[in-house]
Enzyme design. Structure first.
Site, PDB file in Angstrom:
ATOM      1  N   LYS A  97     -61.646  -4.633  77.639  1.00 21.51           N
ATOM      2  CA  LYS A  97     -62.847  -4.714  76.128  1.00 21.51           C
ATOM      3  C   LYS A  97     -62.044  -4.351  74.418  1.00 21.51           C
ATOM      4  CE  LYS A  97     -66.784  -5.620  78.729  1.00 21.51           C
ATOM      5  NZ  LYS A  97     -66.814  -5.585  80.165  1.00 21.51           N
ATOM      6  N   GLU A 119     -75.276  -3.732  71.677  1.00 19.58           N
ATOM      7  CA  GLU A 119     -75.747  -3.254  73.265  1.00 19.58           C
ATOM      8  C   GLU A 119     -74.403  -3.008  74.424  1.00 19.58           C
ATOM      9  OE1 GLU A 119     -74.465  -6.488  71.730  1.00 19.58           O
ATOM     10  OE2 GLU A 119     -73.265  -7.296  72.935  1.00 19.58           O
ATOM     11  N   SER A 385     -58.918  -7.898  84.656  1.00 16.97           N
ATOM     12  CA  SER A 385     -58.891  -7.049  84.068  1.00 16.97           C
ATOM     13  C   SER A 385     -59.724  -5.746  83.752  1.00 16.97           C
ATOM     14  CB  SER A 385     -60.989  -7.428  83.827  1.00 16.97           C
ATOM     15  OG  SER A 385     -61.287  -7.467  85.237  1.00 16.97           O
TER      16      SER A 385
END
Ligand SMILES: *Cc1c(COP(=O)(O)O)cnc(C)c1O
Length: 399
Positions: A97, A119, A385
């Site tokens: 991310k 968010e 990931s």
């Protein structure tokens, strides 16, 4: 940052912001100026040499890129093929991310924005955003559902320690979708000085394309690293899990137009696709509009969004990005749905065979290995990931 040719690539976004029938920008009029400002500027800014230099510098020295492409010998034996792991779990903050939040914060600064709003559901995107705000000294407000704040205390603590303000969303089901609504409202009310960092390849155009480009560093590195190891840039398979779809978009990006490379997208089946407790969007969903773009989403007959379910917080999303909706509909992508139980088993297997504890999201991608038939010479890349530290309390229940 190498950018794929748009022309001639039916799986890339077109000038109107669409991937086939999916994408676009379905937004309230009040949000239009903000999104339009971004749309007009994002490609220009990303092409600036000074932007590229700063992005690459931070990816290298702050995030720790390139992440290794690791040949997993014992895992390969288990599946009688050649399995490589792209180690996004080794990124600073523990997942892919941060590639995107670094890109967006640099973009925000060049747009003259000195405040960031975001968010978060489980808190992973909130932490990645709070991290880069601390790095750049920008104000950071993260909206999070009141229920999620209770469930995800360690990530709330991390965000606060990093200097972010965590604001509870108290309406509706008090989870991710309500936090998204509040963050959008905040952006509408603060258009001049604030940038909204979305954490996946979802939202109105240009977000899906912008996030995919920032994450495309994953497949750019894969090609170079695979060539170094095997003499060819092209694997037979690339496998990645899909929540909104950003790690998969990054892992697929530079292979989209290489038809010999099979792209496997793995969704969370939760307790099972037909149990009513699932997040397998392409298996259960229908076309519709969610969070500003037309895509596939899980909905009732009359179009109400269905609450998703998965053991993995990062895959617990009722939709899927428009790029992936198009990969599903066009047949370019191979889609799999993996249950909670299967993902846990794959997580334990990787730990025992390779000494790597994967995030539960990534464990879904690993579990897809057993659903495919490989030749011994096939080269299979699984995008790992994230790391499993955040999921230890869940794993512990099954030890
Ligand atoms: C958030 C997250 C995901 C899911 O998000 P995508 O946008 O689909 O990549 C997957 N894996 C990890 C480790 C995550 O933190």
């Amino acid at each position: 940052m190498k950018i794929a040719e748009q022309s001639n690539n039916p799986y890339q976004v077109n000038e109107k912001g669409y991937y086939g029938p999916y994408g676009g920008a379905f937004i309230p009029e009040m949000l239009y100026p903000n999104v339009e400002e971004l749309r007009e500027n994002y490609l220009k800014i990303m092409a600036e040499p000074s932007f590229q230099a700063e992005f690459e510098h931070l990816l290298k020295d702050y995030v720790g890129r390139p992440t290794p492409l690791y040949f997993a010998e014992r895992l390969s034996e288990a599946f009688n093929t050649k399995v490589y792991l792209k180690r996004e779990d080794l990124c600073h903050t523990g997942a892919h991310k941060v590639n995107n939040t670094i890109g967006q914060i640099l973009l925000a600064k060049r747009l003259g924005k000195h405040k960031i709003v975001a968010e978060t559901g489980a808190g992973q995107h909130g932490v990645a955003t709070a991290t880069v705000c601390a790095l750049m000294g920008l104000e950071c407000i993260v909206y999070m559902g009141e229920i999620d704040i209770e469930r995800q205390a360690p990530n709330v603590a991390r965000m606060k320690m990093l200097g972010a303000e965590v604001r509870p969303a108290t309406s509706g089901s008090r989870t991710l979708k309500d936090a998204t609504n509040e963050a959008m409202r905040h952006w509408i009310n603060n258009p001049v000085d604030t940038h909204y960092i979305i954490g996946s390849v979802v939202g109105p155009h240009p977000y899906p394309d912008m996030v995919a480009r920032f994450q495309s560093v994953i497949s750019e590195e894969m090609r170079t690293q695979l060539a170094e190891k095997t003499g060819t840039e092209l694997p037979d398979y690339v496998i990645a899990c899909v929540g909104g779809g950003s790690n998969a978009a990054g892992a697929f990006y530079h292979f989209l137009n290489e038809e010999s490379v099979k792209l496997v997208a793995v969704e969370a089946a939760g307790k099972g696709v037909s149990t009513g407790h699932s997040a397998a969007t392409t298996f259960l969903g229908k076309p519709g509009v969610l969070h500003g773009s037309r895509s596939i989403l899980m909905q009732t007959e009359d179009g109400q969004v269905v609450e998703p379910f998965s053991i993995s917080a990062g895959l617990d999303y009722p939709g899927i990005g428009p790029m992936h909706a198009n990969l599903a509909t066009s047949g370019r992508g191979i889609f799999r749905a993996i249950t909670d139980e299967e993902s846990l088993a794959a997580g334990f297997q990787l730990a025992k065979l390779e000494g790597i504890i994967p995030a539960l999201e990534s464990a879904h991608a690993l579990a897809a290995l057993k659903t495919l038939t490989f030749n011994p010479d096939d080269v299979v890349i699984v995008n790992l990931s994230g790391r499993g530290d955040k999921d230890l309390s869940t794993y512990m229940k099954f030890l």
